[in-house]
Design an enzyme around this catalytic site. Structure first.
Site, short mmCIF file in Angstrom:
data_model
loop_
_atom_site.label_atom_id
_atom_site.label_comp_id
_atom_site.label_asym_id
_atom_site.label_seq_id
_atom_site.Cartn_x
_atom_site.Cartn_y
_atom_site.Cartn_z
N GLY A 71 2.46 -4.72 7.73
CA GLY A 71 1.48 -5.52 7.01
C GLY A 71 0.34 -5.93 7.93
N SER A 72 -0.21 -7.10 7.67
CA SER A 72 -1.40 -7.53 8.42
C SER A 72 -1.05 -8.03 9.82
CB SER A 72 -2.10 -8.65 7.65
OG SER A 72 -1.27 -9.78 7.61
N ASN A 73 -2.03 -7.99 10.70
CA ASN A 73 -1.83 -8.50 12.06
C ASN A 73 -1.53 -9.99 12.05
OD1 ASN A 73 -2.98 -5.89 12.62
ND2 ASN A 73 -3.07 -6.65 14.72
N GLU A 109 4.61 -2.95 12.42
CA GLU A 109 3.65 -1.86 12.23
C GLU A 109 2.48 -2.51 11.51
OE1 GLU A 109 1.25 0.62 11.54
OE2 GLU A 109 2.35 0.83 9.66
N GLY A 142 2.00 -10.44 10.90
CA GLY A 142 2.86 -9.81 11.91
C GLY A 142 2.99 -10.64 13.17
N ASN A 156 0.80 -1.24 0.00
CA ASN A 156 0.00 0.00 0.00
C ASN A 156 0.83 1.28 0.00
OD1 ASN A 156 0.74 -0.49 2.66
ND2 ASN A 156 -1.12 0.42 3.50
N CYS A 196 -3.00 2.11 6.44
CA CYS A 196 -3.17 1.63 7.82
C CYS A 196 -3.75 2.73 8.69
CB CYS A 196 -1.88 1.06 8.37
SG CYS A 196 -0.47 2.07 8.04
P1 NDP Z 1 0.53 -9.42 4.50
O1 NDP Z 1 0.77 -9.01 5.90
O2 NDP Z 1 0.34 -10.86 4.27
O3 NDP Z 1 1.76 -8.95 3.58
C1 NDP Z 1 2.67 -7.93 3.92
C2 NDP Z 1 4.09 -8.37 3.54
O4 NDP Z 1 4.45 -9.53 4.29
C3 NDP Z 1 4.24 -8.76 2.07
O5 NDP Z 1 5.52 -8.39 1.62
C4 NDP Z 1 4.10 -10.27 2.12
O6 NDP Z 1 4.67 -10.94 1.01
C5 NDP Z 1 4.85 -10.58 3.40
N1 NDP Z 1 4.54 -11.87 4.01
C6 NDP Z 1 3.40 -12.60 3.90
N2 NDP Z 1 3.49 -13.74 4.61
C7 NDP Z 1 4.72 -13.74 5.18
C8 NDP Z 1 5.40 -14.66 6.03
N3 NDP Z 1 4.86 -15.80 6.43
N4 NDP Z 1 6.66 -14.35 6.44
C9 NDP Z 1 7.24 -13.19 6.07
N5 NDP Z 1 6.64 -12.31 5.24
C10 NDP Z 1 5.38 -12.55 4.82
O7 NDP Z 1 -0.69 -8.56 3.97
P2 NDP Z 1 -1.56 -8.74 2.61
O8 NDP Z 1 -0.87 -8.02 1.52
O9 NDP Z 1 -1.88 -10.19 2.40
O10 NDP Z 1 -2.89 -7.93 2.99
C11 NDP Z 1 -3.89 -8.52 3.80
C12 NDP Z 1 -4.46 -7.50 4.79
O11 NDP Z 1 -3.42 -7.00 5.62
C13 NDP Z 1 -5.06 -6.23 4.17
O12 NDP Z 1 -6.37 -6.42 3.75
C14 NDP Z 1 -4.95 -5.27 5.33
O13 NDP Z 1 -6.02 -5.48 6.22
C15 NDP Z 1 -3.65 -5.67 6.00
N6 NDP Z 1 -2.52 -4.82 5.55
C16 NDP Z 1 -2.12 -3.82 6.37
C17 NDP Z 1 -1.11 -2.97 5.96
C18 NDP Z 1 -0.67 -1.84 6.81
O14 NDP Z 1 -0.26 -0.82 6.26
N7 NDP Z 1 -0.65 -1.98 8.11
C19 NDP Z 1 -0.46 -3.11 4.67
C20 NDP Z 1 -0.92 -4.24 3.89
C21 NDP Z 1 -1.92 -5.04 4.34
P3 NDP Z 1 3.85 -11.27 -0.34
O15 NDP Z 1 2.57 -10.49 -0.29
O16 NDP Z 1 4.75 -10.86 -1.41
O17 NDP Z 1 3.63 -12.76 -0.31
#
Ligand code: NDP
Length: 494
Positions: free
Chosen positions: A227-229, A249, A232, A151, A283
Site C-alpha cells: 500500500g502507501s508509504n 511493498e 507502510g 489496485n 505501483c
Molecule cells: P493505504 O496504504 O492506506 O491502504 C492499503 C491497505 O492498508 C488497505 O487495506 C487499508 O485499509 C490498510 N490500512 C490503512 N491504514 C492502516 C493502518 N493504520 N493499519 C493497518 N492497515 C491499514 O492506501 P490507500 O488505499 O489509502 O491509497 C493511498 C495511496 O497509496 C495511493 O494514492 C497510492 O499512492 C498508494 N498506494 C500504493 C499501492 C501500491 O501498490 N504500492 C496500492 C494502493 C495505494 P482500508 O483502505 O480498508 O482502510
C-alpha cells in the site's frame, strides 16, 4: 453477477455475518455493488485464536499434502477465471483484459507455490566436528497477517497467502475496503478446495480498526503489507516496537528511459501500456519518461497521436482500454498534482482534466495526461500520483538518464529502450530499482521472480518468487551429534 447483496467474514471455516456495513461502489458507474461488513477488534481476536489452533495441525501436514490444496485452488480459479475477472472489473474498474491478466497471475501463483510443497529447500552442510550432522530447514512462522490494497485485489493476495499456506502458516487477511469481493470469492475457493478450517481467515474492515488490531496482535508474528508509504512506515514503526517481522511493498515513481537509438514506435507502445494501464494505478506504473533530447520531439509527437486513440470507459465494455479511477479521493489527489505541475512550470501537452461529459459523469474518470519539459526536482517528477499522468524529462546523455532515474526516493521498477548492448548491460547494473526491463515498459512482473524494490519502496523483502518464502518462514539450524560424547564447537575441534 454476484450471488449475494451482503458479504460475510470467513473465520474458522464459517461465514460470519457482520453488524455494521459499508457499501462497495463500482468506480465505472458509482452504483452500489454489494455491502461489506466492518469488523471490530473482537472479530480479529476470534480469528487469530482460531488461526493459532488451526496452524498447529496444518504445520504437521506434510508440505506436499498442503500443496495438494493449492493445486486444487489453482484448478478452481482456472475454472472460474472469467467469473472472477468480471467481478474484479466490477469492484476495481480495471478493464476486463487486465482483470483476466490479474486473475491469471493468481492461478500461476497457485501452481508455482504448490510446486514448492515438494521443494521448500533447506541446506545440508558440513559440521566442524566428527560424527556430527548439520542442516538448515524452513519452519513456519505461525499466524501471519496480510493487508492488501485495492489496485490488485486478487494477485497481491495470492503472492502473499499462497507461500504462507504452503509453508505451514495460518493467515488472517484484511483486504482493502474498496475491493472485498475478490477476498470473498477466494475464501469460497479455499473452502471448496478443502483447506482446513481456520488456516485462512478473511476479516473485512477498515485499516484503522482491523488493520491496527492485526498489527498490534501479539499472536500475529508477521505482517505482510502492500500500500502507501505513509501507512507502510506507520505499520513498520508499530511492528518495530513489538519486534514483529514486517514485509512492505510500497510505492513507485517508475521511469521509462528512451535513448536516441531506441525504436520509438516500440517505446511508445511500452509507455502507453505501462502508464495508462489500470489508469496508472499500479505501483509499477510508468509515471516518468526520461528521453534523450535528440528524440524528444519525435517521441512527443507519436505519444500524443497514440494517446488520442486510447478508448476510455467502463472496463466491462471490450472496446475500452483505460478504465476509471478507484474513487473520489484518488481523483482529487490526481487533480491536485495537475495544479502542482502547472505551478512548477511544466508544460501540459495533453489531458489534465477529469472527464465529466456524457457517460463519464456516472463514474470517476480522468483523461490520460502528458506533461513535458519536467525537471527532476519537480514534485510531479518525485511524488507518487497513482493516476494516468506521465512526465517527460529531457536528458542529454545515458549517464544523465541513469541519474534522473535514480533521483527519486522510490526504487521499484525501471525500463530502458535502446539497441546498444553496452547500454543495456550498464543500465541493468546501474538502475537502482528492484525490477529492470529492457525494451519493454515498467509493468509485467512474472510470479516466479521476486517482486519488490529498493530504497523507499520497501524494507528489503520481496513478494512472489521463491524469495517470498523468506517472509513466511524462519530459518532453523539443526545439529545432530552422533558421536555419543559431548563435543564442544570451536573448542573440541582437534
Ligand atoms: P493505504 O496504504 O492506506 O491502504 C492499503 C491497505 O492498508 C488497505 O487495506 C487499508 O485499509 C490498510 N490500512 C490503512 N491504514 C492502516 C493502518 N493504520 N493499519 C493497518 N492497515 C491499514 O492506501 P490507500 O488505499 O489509502 O491509497 C493511498 C495511496 O497509496 C495511493 O494514492 C497510492 O499512492 C498508494 N498506494 C500504493 C499501492 C501500491 O501498490 N504500492 C496500492 C494502493 C495505494 P482500508 O483502505 O480498508 O482502510
Amino acid at each position: 453477477m454476484l450471488d449475494t447483496k451482503q458479504l460475510s467474514h470467513y473465520i474458522a471455516g464459517e461465514w460470519v455475518e457482520g453488524d455494521e456495513f459499508t457499501e462497495v461502489i463500482n468506480p465505472a458507474t458509482k452504483e452500489v455493488v454489494v455491502s461489506v461488513p466492518l469488523a471490530n477488534q473482537d472479530k480479529v481476536d476470534v480469528a487469530v485464536r482460531e488461526a493459532k489452533r488451526a496452524q498447529k495441525e496444518w504445520a504437521l501436514v506434510p508440505a506436499p499434502q498442503r500443496a495438494e490444496v493449492l493445486f486444487e485452488v489453482g484448478r478452481l480459479m482456472k475454472e472460474k477465471k472469467e467469473h472472477l475477472s468480471q467481478l474484479l472489473t466490477l469492484e476495481n474498474g480495471k478493464v476486463l483484459e487486465e482483470a483476466r491478466g490479474e486473475v491469471q497471475e493468481g492461478i500461476d501463483m497457485a501452481f508455482y507455490m504448490a510446486g514448492e510443497g515438494r521443494r521448500l529447500f533447506g541446506q545440508t552442510t558440513n559440521a566442524e566436528l566428527k560424527d556430527k550432522f548439520a542442516m538448515s530447514v524452513r519452519a513456519p512462522v505461525g499466524v501471519v497477517g496480510i493487508i492488501t490494497p485495492w489496485n490488485f485485489p486478487i494477485a497481491i493476495a495470492t503472492w502473499k497467502s499462497f507461500p504462507a499456506i504452503v509453508a505451514g502458516n495460518a493467515v488472517i487477511w484484511k483486504p482493502a475496503t474498496e475491493t472485498p469481493i475478490m477476498a470473498f470469492e477466494l475464501a469460497k475457493i479455499f473452502e471448496t478446495a478443502g483447506l482446513p478450517k481456520g488456516v485462512v481467515n478473511v476479516v473485512f474492515g477498515t485499516g484503522s480498526t482491523v488493520g491496527e488490531a492485526m498489527v498490534h496482535h501479539q499472536d500475529i508474528r508477521v505482517i505482510s503489507f502492500t500500500g502507501s508509504n505513509e501507512t507502510g512506515s506507520h505499520i513498520a514503526a508499530e511492528c518495530g516496537r513489538q519486534l514483529k517481522k514486517v514485509s512492505l511493498e510500497l510505492g513507485g515513481k517508475n521511469a521509462v528511459i528512451v535513448m536516441d537509438d531506441a525504436d520509438i514506435d516500440l517505446a511508445v507502445e511500452g509507455i502507453l501500456w505501462s502508464a495508462f494501464g489500470t489508469s496508472g494505478q499500479r505501483c509499477t506504473a510508468c509515471s516518468r519518461v526520461i528521453v534523450h533530447e535528440k528524440v524528444k520531439e519525435r517521441l512527443e509527437e507519436k505519444l500524443l497521436t497514440d494517446m488520442n486513440k486510447l478508448t476510455i470507459g467502463n472496463g466491462l465494455e471490450s472496446e475500452n482500454k483505460v478504465g476509471p479511477i478507484i474513487n473520489e479521493a484518488s481523483l482529487e489527489k490526481i487533480k491536485k498534482y495537475i495544479e502542482i505541475g502547472k505551478d512548477e512550470g511544466a508544460t501540459l501537452l495533453a489531458g489534465g482534466n477529469e472527464l465529466v461529459d456524457g457517460d463519464f459523469a456516472s463514474g470517476f474518470y480522468f483523461a490520460p495526461t502528458l506533461f513535458t519539459d519536467v525537471s527532476i526536482e519537480m514534485r510531479i517528477a518525485q511524488e507518487e500520483i497513482f493516476g494516468p499522468v506521465v512526465s517527460l524529462i529531457p536528458v542529454a546523455s545515458f549517464e544523465e538518464a541513469i541519474e534522473a532515474n535514480n533521483s527519486v526516493t522510490y526504487g521499484l521498477s525501471s525500463s530502458i529502450f535502446t539497441n546498444d548492448v553496452n547500454q543495456v548491460f550498464k543500465a541493468q547494473r546501474d538502475l537502482d530499482t528492484g525490477i529492470v526491463y529492457v525494451n519493454a515498459g515498467t509493468t509485467g512482473a512474472e510470479i516466479h521472480l521476486p517482486f519488490g524494490g529498493t530504497k523507499g519502496t520497501g524494507n528489503g523483502h520481496r513478494d512472489s518468487g521463491v524469495q517470498a518464502l523468506d517472509v513466511f518462514t524462519e530459518w532453523k539450524a539443526v545439529y545432530v551429534d552422533y558421536s555419543g560424547k559431548l563435543q564442544r564447537a570451536q573448542i573440541d575441534t582437534e
